[in-house]
Design an enzyme around this catalytic site. Structure first.
Site, short mmCIF file in Angstrom:
data_model
loop_
_atom_site.label_atom_id
_atom_site.label_comp_id
_atom_site.label_asym_id
_atom_site.label_seq_id
_atom_site.Cartn_x
_atom_site.Cartn_y
_atom_site.Cartn_z
N ASP A 1 0.81 -1.22 0.00
CA ASP A 1 0.00 0.00 0.00
C ASP A 1 0.84 1.27 0.00
OD1 ASP A 1 0.81 -0.48 2.62
OD2 ASP A 1 -1.20 -0.37 3.48
N ASP B 1 3.00 0.71 13.30
CA ASP B 1 2.35 -0.60 13.29
C ASP B 1 3.03 -1.68 14.12
OD1 ASP B 1 0.69 0.66 11.51
OD2 ASP B 1 1.43 -0.38 9.76
#
Length: 937
Positions: A73, A486
């Site tokens: 992404d 993350d």
């Protein structure tokens, strides 16, 4: 969730080359020369982590074996290298001016001329991305690219990014490509192999699905548009445009369209399912069936219902073939997305239940066209499950996330956000699928059909996708420590192998900042973000006193904290200043057991600690520089004419008191580098640097010389990564146009023990390490000598002792909500035992309370079983407890032992138990704890 809603938003400075002539704060340092800066050859490689981000899809080339692409992404596109079983990044040439092209929206591989490949690129469709999207084309499998700009934006990191593929090449005529656009832009077509594009005006539906229409940022309120294109190759002939084409649309009532005349006209496919979005569509190689996977949302995080359908092209009939149909109210809680047909066996199909987060994702396989299904795992008797696979994560051991789980949850699990799955068209035994953290695969898939287990492992060598927020390279201990979006971050004891585990005590969903004590580099502080609603006992700042081997979290947070922000630790470790999101600047002298508001400095200020003087901290906000000389208790404004807008970093030089650098500014205004040698009383701006994002220090080029400077900057009109060996007078570019990695700048640091080595944080391509060409990376011992860490005596003008019990010279102006009597450093016995316990009151009412106790293993040996002891300072009485084996209470003294499933706590790990009780006069929290008789911090 381990993966936040929007990963890696753009860095503050997005266009270095556009910066205007800088303003002056203090004197202006003239450059030695106005000529184009010199360059020197560097070799660049990733510091391996192994994946670390979302892989929305994997694309096999149907025309030749072993040509495989993976799209990420925010980290670009990769190509598989069969000979090394690794991935080659194809987008490292993307620079700061076109950083959005690291967002990989879709990939199409040419099955006719198999060296050709196309990629649709762009990062966001809202205001976060200033540029329109583009279609890239390559005739050498992505080694080089040519771009065609589109008249609208694309979003590789937008909602719905797991659907697709939006970009498709006609398998009979590779001059013809289609692209499904977001944002109401419809369907687009090229008839010259992707050189030019025009909108298909005959296509009737631009889509209408948005994730959240009320989102004013435009991120969740954008129309997800036209989402996939699938050709029925068997309907045509080689050399002519394929007549039958299917297109998916983000429209809950009208999600599949068809053309039977090569795209001249289009109709809604009759009888199609409604109430769902078709995430993916694929026609089997015989041209018999169109298969679609559907969900009630666009994903990739959400989706609470879905189905799998097949459409018979000959009869126009739809058949629901869902492994768990949406009508199954007890089992329907997820959507379907991943879809692949075995090209060698067209009745064999696989799908994923991408949005099942608990207890695991679902992977299904059918060998009879969807009449029956096998699941990769099944319940035997709840909560026990039986797996049809084995998992080997030895190459990426951190994929357990340090979790201790009980059935039916397993770590490592099969993953989450499993939007993309692909079976090798030339090898039915090979299958890859993407998750939110890695790319898994197998090479013995058909074992599953024979009733035996198939093996799964990560296939991420070379695929590095982390978003790097901060990096430090202390003079002792591990050569590198990271803070990552993350994943929180790692202590990188090796620069050539994947680390075994991220931070786990606490584990924060995203790491924000790091710092080490200049005179005692084993003392560390880190901050990060976490969902406090889901994790009410986790605080967003943590400490280590042994080079990051073990960590423990602060016992408390100031009120109104909403994010980790940045923390800085005093040169001797005696105090910490924290500038979190959501509230003001605070300091602590007891490792976060209590916090006191700093005065004289605005909320949200950038901060740093002097690396020699333990009483001195620095800050910057809105063009004003601030200095504290009393350990962060109060700050005083010094310079007031730094740029008033933009984002700044402050870096204090190791080994020299009062030597501090300020870097940054506005992407559209003043930006640059400023230097002070008098604790920020005045600054000199480097005139040769017209724009800069960040700066770091490394070992000096000469013995006793000034430390090497590394900066992501524009020097004499040239944009890049630079090194200066003469205190910023001259600069040498050390990267080139093929090594830019898009949006970089949140983190850069040199290595204080190896001259020339530099670490650069990227926004989606992991940690890049550069060394002068011809030098060796080596294995970088974690016990590296500190002899080269500073160019001046570390005793320079220090005004406080190195004792960790040193207190600020000014009295605290306010007390935090809880005070602690614990020692400021963890107790560690000769056997390696260490512990830290936090007690959190979750809820309180007249006469009652609930609370959670977290036990952290801060030692170097595993705790096999535990008994926690503490004394209530009030008159609390426990009435019930959970997540424990037993508890006793005598007066105010409490003893709690572990349950059968949570007695073992690995070094760096933790567990918890909870309780409910009553109180009459006082519900004050206990502040002193023992574990197995040993007093904890």
């Amino acid at each position: 969730m381990r993966i936040p809603m929007a990963r890696g938003l753009i860095a503050a400075a997005t266009a270095l080359a556009a910066a205007a002539a800088p303003l002056m704060a203090g004197a202006l340092l003239s450059p030695a020369s106005a000529a184009t800066p010199a360059t020197t050859a560097y070799s660049w490689n990733n510091v391996p982590i192994g994946g670390g981000g979302f892989v929305p899809d994997i694309i096999f080339n149907d025309g030749a074996a072993n040509i495989i692409y993976a799209r990420t992404d925010i980290g670009g596109v990769y190509r598989w290298n069969q000979s090394t079983s690794s991935w080659t990044p194809l987008m490292d040439w993307v620079g700061e001016s076109n950083w959005d092209q690291m967002g990989a929206v879709s990939v199409a591989a040419d099955p006719i001329n198999t060296n050709k490949v196309w990629a649709a690129v762009g990062m966001y469709t809202n205001s976060w991305d200033p540029d329109d999207g583009a279609i890239l084309r390559s005739s050498n499998q992505g080694t080089t690219w040519t771009a065609t700009s589109l008249p609208f934006k694309l979003g590789g990191n937008m909602p719905g990014r797991g659907m697709g593929e939006r970009l498709a090449v006609d398998p009979n005529d590779d001059n013809v490509l289609y692209f499904g656009a977001p944002s109401g832009q419809g369907l687009w077509k090229s008839t010259d192999s992707g050189v030019t594009w025009s909108q298909v005006t005959a296509f009737p539906n631009v889509g209408d699905y948005v994730e959240d229409a009320s989102d004013t940022t435009g991120y969740e309120s954008d129309n997800e548009g036209v989402t996939w294109v699938a050709f029925d190759k068997a309907s045509g002939a080689s050399g002519s445009a394929t007549p039958t084409i299917f297109v998916g649309v983000a429209d809950l009532q009208n999600t599949v369209y068809e053309s039977t005349n090569g795209g001249t006209s289009w109709t809604r496919v009759a009888g199609q399912p409604t109430g769902f979005l078709a995430h993916k569509g694929e026609v089997d190689p015989t041209g018999s069936y169109l298969y679609i996977t559907t969900s009630n949302t666009g994903g990739p995080y959400d989706g609470s219902s879905g189905d799998v359908w097949k459409y018979a092209l000959a009869t126009g009939t739809w058949t629901q073939i869902s492994p768990v149909p949406s009508s199954n109210t007890s089992g329907d809680y997820f959507g379907y997305s991943g879809l692949s047909i075995d090209q060698e066996h067209p009745n064999t199909i696989m799908v994923t239940g991408y949005s099942s987060w608990w207890p695991d994702t679902f992977i299904y396989r059918s060998t009879d066209g969807g009449a029956t299904w096998k699941s990769a795992w099944n319940f035997t008797s709840y909560p026990n499950r039986a797996d049809s696979y084995t998992m080997n994560i030895s190459g990426t051991p951190w994929l357990t996330f340090g979790a201790s789980t009980v059935e039916p949850v397993e770590e490592p699990g099969l993953g989450w956000m499993t939007e993309g799955l692909a079976i090798d068209p030339f090898n039915s035994n090979r299958m890859f699928y993407g998750t939110g953290a890695t790319l898994f695969g197998t090479t013995n898939l058909t074992n599953w059909d024979a009733g035996s287990t198939f093996s799964i492992q990560p296939y991420v060598s070379g695929l590095e996708e982390t978003d790097v927020n901060d990096l430090i390279s202390p003079p002792t201990g591990a050569p590198l420590i990271s803070a990552l979006g993350d994943l929180d971050g790692f202590v990188h004891t090796s620069l050539t192998s994947v680390p075994s585990m991220m931070y786990t005590s606490p584990n924060l969903s995203s790491g924000d900042s790091l710092d080490y004590a200049g005179l005692d580099p084993a003392d560390l502080v880190r901050t990060g973000d976490i969902n406090k609603t889901s994790n009410p006992t986790v605080n967003r700042v943590a400490f280590s006193t042994n080079d990051g081997t073990n960590w423990w979290q602060a016992s408390t947070e100031p009120a109104n904290v909403t994010g980790g922000g940045r923390a800085a630790i005093a040169a001797d470790g005696s105090s910490v200043v924290w500038s979190p999101a959501g509230t003001g600047v605070y300091y602590s002298t007891n490792y976060g057991s209590s916090w006191t508001a700093s005065t004289g400095i605005p909320a949200g200020a950038a901060i740093a600690a002097d690396k020699v003087n333990p009483k001195v901290y620095y800050g910057e906000s809105a063009g004003t520089f601030y200095v504290s000389t009393n350990g962060g208790a109060s700050f005083t404004a010094t310079v007031t004419n730094l740029p008033a807008t933009g984002t700044f970093s402050i870096k204090a030089l190791p080994g020299v008191a009062g030597d501090v650098w300020v870097t940054g500014g506005s992407s559209t205004g003043t930006s640059g580098i400023w230097h002070s040698t008098n604790e920020g009383t005045s600054f000199t701006q480097l005139s040769s640097v017209s724009a800069a994002i960040n700066l770091g220090f490394g070992k000096s080029a000469t013995s006793g010389g000034y430390l090497a400077l590394y900066s992501i900057a524009t020097v004499n009109g040239v944009q890049g990564i630079f090194r200066s060996d003469d205190e910023g007078a001259t600069w040498t570019r050390i990267n080139d146009d093929q090594h830019q990695w898009g949006n970089i700048g949140a983190a850069i640091t040199g290595d204080l023990n190896v001259y020339g080595r530099v670490y650069v944080g990227t926004n989606g391509r992991g940690i890049m390490m550069g060394v002068p060409s011809g030098s060796s990376t080596g294995t970088a011992s974690a016990s590296a000598s500190a002899s080269a860490s500073a160019s001046a005596s570390a005793s320079a003008s220090a005004s406080a002792s190195a004792s960790k019990s040193a207190s600020p010279s000014a009295s605290p102006s306010a007390s935090a909500s809880a005070s602690a009597s614990a020692s400021p450093s963890p107790t560690v016995t000769a056997t390696g035992f260490g512990c830290h316990v936090t007690y959190t009151t979750n809820s309180q009412w007249g006469g009652g309370f609930t609370s959670t106790v977290v036990i952290n293993n801060t030692g170097s040996t595993t705790i096999g079983s535990w008994t926690v002891g503490f004394t209530f300072p009030g008159d609390q009485k426990i009435t019930s407890a959970w997540n424990e084996g037993s508890y006793t209470q005598s007066g105010e003294a409490v003893s709690v032992t572990n349950a059968a499933y949570n007695g073992s706590i690995a070094p760096g790990g933790n567990t918890n138990f909870g309780m409910q009780g009553t109180w009459t006069n006082s519900d004050s929290a206990p502040t002193s704890f023992t574990v197995n008789g040993v007093t904890c911090t």
